[in-house]
Motif scaffolding. Structure first.
Motif, short mmCIF file in Angstrom:
data_model
loop_
_atom_site.label_atom_id
_atom_site.label_comp_id
_atom_site.label_asym_id
_atom_site.label_seq_id
_atom_site.Cartn_x
_atom_site.Cartn_y
_atom_site.Cartn_z
N GLN A 4 51.77 59.49 48.18
CA GLN A 4 52.40 58.43 47.38
C GLN A 4 52.29 57.08 48.07
OE1 GLN A 4 56.24 60.38 46.93
NE2 GLN A 4 55.88 60.61 44.74
N LEU A 5 52.46 57.07 49.39
CA LEU A 5 52.33 55.81 50.14
C LEU A 5 50.91 55.26 50.00
CD1 LEU A 5 54.34 56.65 53.38
CD2 LEU A 5 54.96 55.00 51.60
N ALA A 6 49.93 56.16 50.04
CA ALA A 6 48.53 55.74 49.89
C ALA A 6 48.30 55.12 48.51
CB ALA A 6 47.61 56.93 50.10
N MET A 7 48.90 55.72 47.49
CA MET A 7 48.79 55.18 46.13
C MET A 7 49.39 53.78 46.05
SD MET A 7 49.91 58.28 43.65
CE MET A 7 49.02 58.17 42.12
N MET A 8 50.57 53.63 46.64
CA MET A 8 51.27 52.34 46.61
C MET A 8 50.46 51.27 47.33
SD MET A 8 55.06 53.78 47.43
CE MET A 8 55.93 54.86 46.30
N ALA A 9 49.82 51.67 48.44
CA ALA A 9 49.05 50.71 49.24
C ALA A 9 47.81 50.22 48.49
CB ALA A 9 48.64 51.34 50.57
N GLU A 10 47.27 51.05 47.59
CA GLU A 10 46.07 50.68 46.85
C GLU A 10 46.28 49.42 45.99
OE1 GLU A 10 42.60 51.98 46.36
OE2 GLU A 10 43.36 52.20 48.39
N VAL A 11 47.52 49.26 45.53
CA VAL A 11 47.83 48.14 44.63
C VAL A 11 47.45 46.78 45.25
CG1 VAL A 11 49.73 46.95 43.46
CG2 VAL A 11 49.65 49.45 43.47
N ASP A 12 47.50 46.71 46.57
CA ASP A 12 47.22 45.43 47.25
C ASP A 12 45.74 45.23 47.57
OD1 ASP A 12 49.93 44.81 47.26
OD2 ASP A 12 50.26 46.01 49.07
N LYS A 13 44.92 46.16 47.20
CA LYS A 13 43.49 46.02 47.49
C LYS A 13 42.84 44.99 46.55
CE LYS A 13 43.37 49.15 50.73
NZ LYS A 13 43.19 50.58 50.48
N TRP A 14 41.78 44.35 47.05
CA TRP A 14 41.16 43.26 46.27
C TRP A 14 40.66 43.72 44.91
CZ3 TRP A 14 36.03 43.87 44.90
CH2 TRP A 14 35.29 44.83 45.61
N TYR A 15 40.18 44.97 44.82
CA TYR A 15 39.59 45.43 43.57
C TYR A 15 40.64 45.81 42.53
CZ TYR A 15 40.06 49.52 46.66
OH TYR A 15 40.52 50.44 47.57
N LEU A 16 41.93 45.81 42.93
CA LEU A 16 42.97 46.06 41.93
C LEU A 16 43.83 44.82 41.71
CD1 LEU A 16 44.26 49.72 42.59
CD2 LEU A 16 42.74 48.91 40.79
N LYS A 17 43.32 43.67 42.11
CA LYS A 17 44.10 42.44 41.91
C LYS A 17 44.31 42.22 40.42
CE LYS A 17 44.53 37.65 43.41
NZ LYS A 17 45.80 37.79 44.11
N LEU A 18 45.57 42.10 40.06
CA LEU A 18 45.91 41.97 38.65
C LEU A 18 46.06 40.50 38.25
CD1 LEU A 18 46.69 43.76 36.18
CD2 LEU A 18 49.07 43.47 36.87
N VAL A 19 45.32 40.15 37.21
CA VAL A 19 45.48 38.80 36.63
C VAL A 19 45.64 39.01 35.13
CG1 VAL A 19 44.36 36.58 36.21
CG2 VAL A 19 44.06 37.72 38.39
N ASN A 20 46.68 38.42 34.57
CA ASN A 20 46.91 38.55 33.13
C ASN A 20 47.79 37.39 32.66
OD1 ASN A 20 49.62 39.20 33.72
ND2 ASN A 20 49.22 41.40 33.72
N PRO A 21 48.13 37.35 31.37
CA PRO A 21 48.90 36.20 30.89
C PRO A 21 50.19 35.94 31.67
CG PRO A 21 48.06 37.45 29.04
CD PRO A 21 47.71 38.25 30.26
N ASP A 22 50.73 36.98 32.31
CA ASP A 22 51.97 36.80 33.08
C ASP A 22 51.74 36.64 34.58
OD1 ASP A 22 53.51 37.21 30.74
OD2 ASP A 22 53.19 39.37 30.94
#
Ligand SMILES: [Zn+2]
Length: 303
Positions: free
Chosen positions: A97-115
């Motif tokens: 689970q910690l590994a999953m959470m850490a993935e969110v900060d990786k460059w390829y999962l950078k989230l950009v959207n209207p918010d």
């Protein structure tokens, strides 16, 4: 005199009986007390007040209640910390689970959207490389991507070409100013063609062309392929991408059935790089990127 002796002897026996009765009472009292203490200890252990794994007693610092409610507090923290864990004795997220959470900060999962926008500085700092010319429309805005995804993009185009399908970038990395121009043009078009006032036109335009700072194209991780018409979904290229894009780490970012979440219209032509593993996982889970990021953040809990 004999009567007197008998009386004394009787009195002694009574005294003995009283003493025995007092000792018996005392023993019962002590036994009751010990049983009471053991029972309390057993209850505390069973509700998890003592963290036996770490040999610690939880502190009250996070509780708003006065002391004495430790039992309810500890049961709460014991159950809410571990999301979806099969290990009931665990007091925190698992390594997975910690590994999953850490993935969110990786460059390829950078989230950009209207918010969630990116700054002008970030946009201009993206390290770009040029896509091989045969995989672009030739327009300046179709030529550049984040240098880390040039290879997977070109590999995808080549694999499609090997299958007799042409894929080209018609829009890739965009600067802030370029997106600003696109957005302003769209606002004007909404006013002109639909007779909307300024505010309504801006709102409508934002669902079609991202407000500057909120476009994925700023990241250099998104690319529009072949056309920007909905009819793209009727082409062999679209069908090829549906089958193979994830193998190269790309997802169709704005699905028709996720518009309420993405706040962007259906765009069968817009592909976003997230890496092979995540592209496949999103496909299997049937999640758009916003849902998937939440899923990772929670350590793998499906809502
Ligand atoms: Zn796009």
């Amino acid at each position: 005199m004999q009567d007197f002796d008998r009386n004394v002897a009787a009195e002694r026996r009574r005294e003995e009986r009283r003493k025995r009765a007092r000792r018996k009472n005392l023993i019962i009292l002590v036994e009751t007390f010990i049983i009471f203490v053991l029972t309390i200890a057993l209850i505390l252990v069973s509700i998890g007040y003592f963290d036996l794994k770490n040999n610690t007693v939880p502190s009250d610092d996070t509780t708003s209640d006065v002391s004495g409610t430790a039992s309810s507090d500890s049961t709460q923290s014991g159950s809410s910390d571990v999301a979806n864990s099969s290990d009931a004795a665990s007091s925190g997220p698992t390594d997975e689970q910690l590994a999953m959470m850490a993935e969110v900060d990786k460059w390829y999962l950078k989230l950009v959207n209207p918010d969630k926008s990116v700054s002008k500085d970030f946009i201009s700092s993206v390290e770009r490389s040029t896509i091989r010319e045969k995989y672009t429309s030739g327009a300046e805005s179709s030529k550049y991507l984040d240098k880390r995804i040039i290879e997977p993009f070109e590999q995808m185009c080549k694999a499609a070409a090997d299958d007799g399908v042409t894929l080209i970038s018609v829009s890739a990395y965009r600067s802030y100013n370029y997106q600003n121009t696109l957005y302003k043009n769209r606002v004007e078009r909404c006013k002109r063609e639909e007779g909307l006032d300024d505010e309504a036109a801006k709102k409508k335009a934002a669902t079609i062309v991202a407000v500057p700072g909120t476009s994925e194209h700023h990241l250099g991780l998104a690319v529009d392929i072949n056309s920007v018409e909905t009819s793209f979904e009727n082409t062999a290229a679209f069908r090829w991408l549906q089958k193979h894009a994830a193998d190269y780490g790309f997802i169709m970012r704005y699905a028709e059935d996720k518009q309420a979440i993405t706040k962007i219209i259906y765009e069968p032509w817009h592909y976003r790089y997230v890496g092979v593993e995540h592209a496949k996982a999103m496909g299997e889970l049937g999640m758009c990127m916003e849902e998937y990021i939440d899923y990772l953040k929670s350590g793998g809990v499906k809502k």
